[in-house]
Design a protein around this motif. Structure first.
Motif, PDB file in Angstrom:
ATOM      1  N   PHE A   1       0.195   3.814  -3.048  1.00 32.51           N
ATOM      2  CA  PHE A   1      -0.176   5.213  -2.809  1.00 32.51           C
ATOM      3  C   PHE A   1       0.901   6.174  -3.303  1.00 32.51           C
ATOM      4  O   PHE A   1       0.618   7.322  -3.620  1.00 32.51           O
ATOM      5  CB  PHE A   1      -0.470   5.450  -1.330  1.00 32.51           C
ATOM      6  N   GLU A   2       2.129   5.692  -3.391  1.00 34.87           N
ATOM      7  CA  GLU A   2       3.218   6.504  -3.934  1.00 34.87           C
ATOM      8  C   GLU A   2       3.053   6.672  -5.448  1.00 34.87           C
ATOM      9  O   GLU A   2       3.226   7.769  -5.970  1.00 34.87           O
ATOM     10  CB  GLU A   2       4.557   5.832  -3.623  1.00 34.87           C
TER      11      GLU A   2
ATOM     12  N   LYS B   1      -5.929   6.359  -2.988  1.00 34.24           N
ATOM     13  CA  LYS B   1      -5.984   6.295  -1.523  1.00 34.24           C
ATOM     14  C   LYS B   1      -7.390   6.545  -0.966  1.00 34.24           C
ATOM     15  O   LYS B   1      -7.827   5.823  -0.069  1.00 34.24           O
ATOM     16  CB  LYS B   1      -4.974   7.263  -0.910  1.00 34.24           C
TER      17      LYS B   1
ATOM     18  N   TYR C   1       0.815  -1.219   0.000  1.00 30.21           N
ATOM     19  CA  TYR C   1       0.000   0.000   0.000  1.00 30.21           C
ATOM     20  C   TYR C   1       0.844   1.263   0.000  1.00 30.21           C
ATOM     21  O   TYR C   1       0.468   2.257  -0.633  1.00 30.21           O
ATOM     22  CB  TYR C   1      -1.004  -0.018   1.158  1.00 30.21           C
ATOM     23  N   SER C   2       1.994   1.251   0.640  1.00 28.43           N
ATOM     24  CA  SER C   2       2.845   2.447   0.582  1.00 28.43           C
ATOM     25  C   SER C   2       3.307   2.676  -0.858  1.00 28.43           C
ATOM     26  O   SER C   2       3.330   3.809  -1.339  1.00 28.43           O
ATOM     27  CB  SER C   2       4.032   2.351   1.540  1.00 28.43           C
TER      28      SER C   2
ATOM     29  N   TYR D   1      -1.478   0.008 -11.910  1.00 28.30           N
ATOM     30  CA  TYR D   1      -0.815   0.476 -10.683  1.00 28.30           C
ATOM     31  C   TYR D   1      -0.701  -0.649  -9.662  1.00 28.30           C
ATOM     32  O   TYR D   1       0.329  -0.812  -9.008  1.00 28.30           O
ATOM     33  CB  TYR D   1      -1.580   1.638 -10.061  1.00 28.30           C
TER      34      TYR D   1
ATOM     35  N   PRO E   1      -1.448   8.101  -6.025  1.00 32.54           N
ATOM     36  CA  PRO E   1      -2.063   8.690  -4.823  1.00 32.54           C
ATOM     37  C   PRO E   1      -3.577   8.886  -4.943  1.00 32.54           C
ATOM     38  O   PRO E   1      -4.273   8.923  -3.934  1.00 32.54           O
ATOM     39  CB  PRO E   1      -1.339  10.029  -4.655  1.00 32.54           C
ATOM     40  N   GLU E   2      -4.075   8.950  -6.175  1.00 35.39           N
ATOM     41  CA  GLU E   2      -5.513   9.155  -6.365  1.00 35.39           C
ATOM     42  C   GLU E   2      -6.350   7.971  -5.899  1.00 35.39           C
ATOM     43  O   GLU E   2      -7.565   8.104  -5.719  1.00 35.39           O
ATOM     44  CB  GLU E   2      -5.827   9.483  -7.834  1.00 35.39           C
TER      45      GLU E   2
ATOM     46  N   HIS F   1      -6.408   1.401 -13.027  1.00 39.43           N
ATOM     47  CA  HIS F   1      -5.876   1.111 -11.696  1.00 39.43           C
ATOM     48  C   HIS F   1      -5.189  -0.253 -11.623  1.00 39.43           C
ATOM     49  O   HIS F   1      -4.308  -0.464 -10.784  1.00 39.43           O
ATOM     50  CB  HIS F   1      -6.985   1.216 -10.649  1.00 39.43           C
TER      51      HIS F   1
END
Length: 146
Positions: free
Chosen positions: A32-33, A39, A28-29, A94, A36-37, A91
């Protein structure tokens, strides 16, 4: 996927899945890096809770890789649930990137080109199934409404 590829996925996942909290935090880090959209899609759910869900689902998927019909049905349901959270086709790229990065960190010296390619192939097949399931559902709704 071949039985050799499935065995490689299973054996490498066993190494990583021993620490679900760390797997989730890394995943998750990274997610989100790079995106970020996404999160806000997780609302107020703690990363710890979400990590356990992630690892449980991935563990189930890895166990079920040799049962194509069962996994396809479950991935279809999963994709449909994710649409409700706002997940879009873009998504999946990502998530795949974050997953491969997490696996690389978790596997350390066990992360080889073969392992990377096998996981990339596996994720591409799984995400394609999910994307197709949602696309089919949307097309069915359009046809019914016309």
């Amino acid at each position: 996927m071949t039985s050799q590829q499935i065995d490689l996925i299973k054996s490498s996942w066993e190494i990583v899945a021993v620490n679900p909290d760390l797997v989730g935090q890394l995943f998750y880090s990274r997610l989100f890096e790079i995106a970020p959209e996404v999160k806000p899609m997780f609302g107020g759910t703690s990363i710890l809770v979400q990590s356990k869900k992630l690892v449980a689902m991935l563990s189930w998927v890895v166990r079920m890789l040799d049962t194509e019909e069962d996994i396809r049905n479950e991935l279809t349901k999963l994709a449909q649930r994710h649409v409700k959270y706002g997940v879009e086709e873009k998504h999946y790229k990502y998530v795949g990137s974050a997953l491969l990065w997490t696996l690389e960190k978790g596997l350390g010296n066990h992360w080889t080109l073969e392992v990377k390619r096998t996981w990339a192939t596996c994720y591409a097949a799984l995400s394609s199934t999910m994307i197709h399931a949602v696309g089919t559902e949307k097309n069915d709704k359009i046809i019914k409404n016309n």
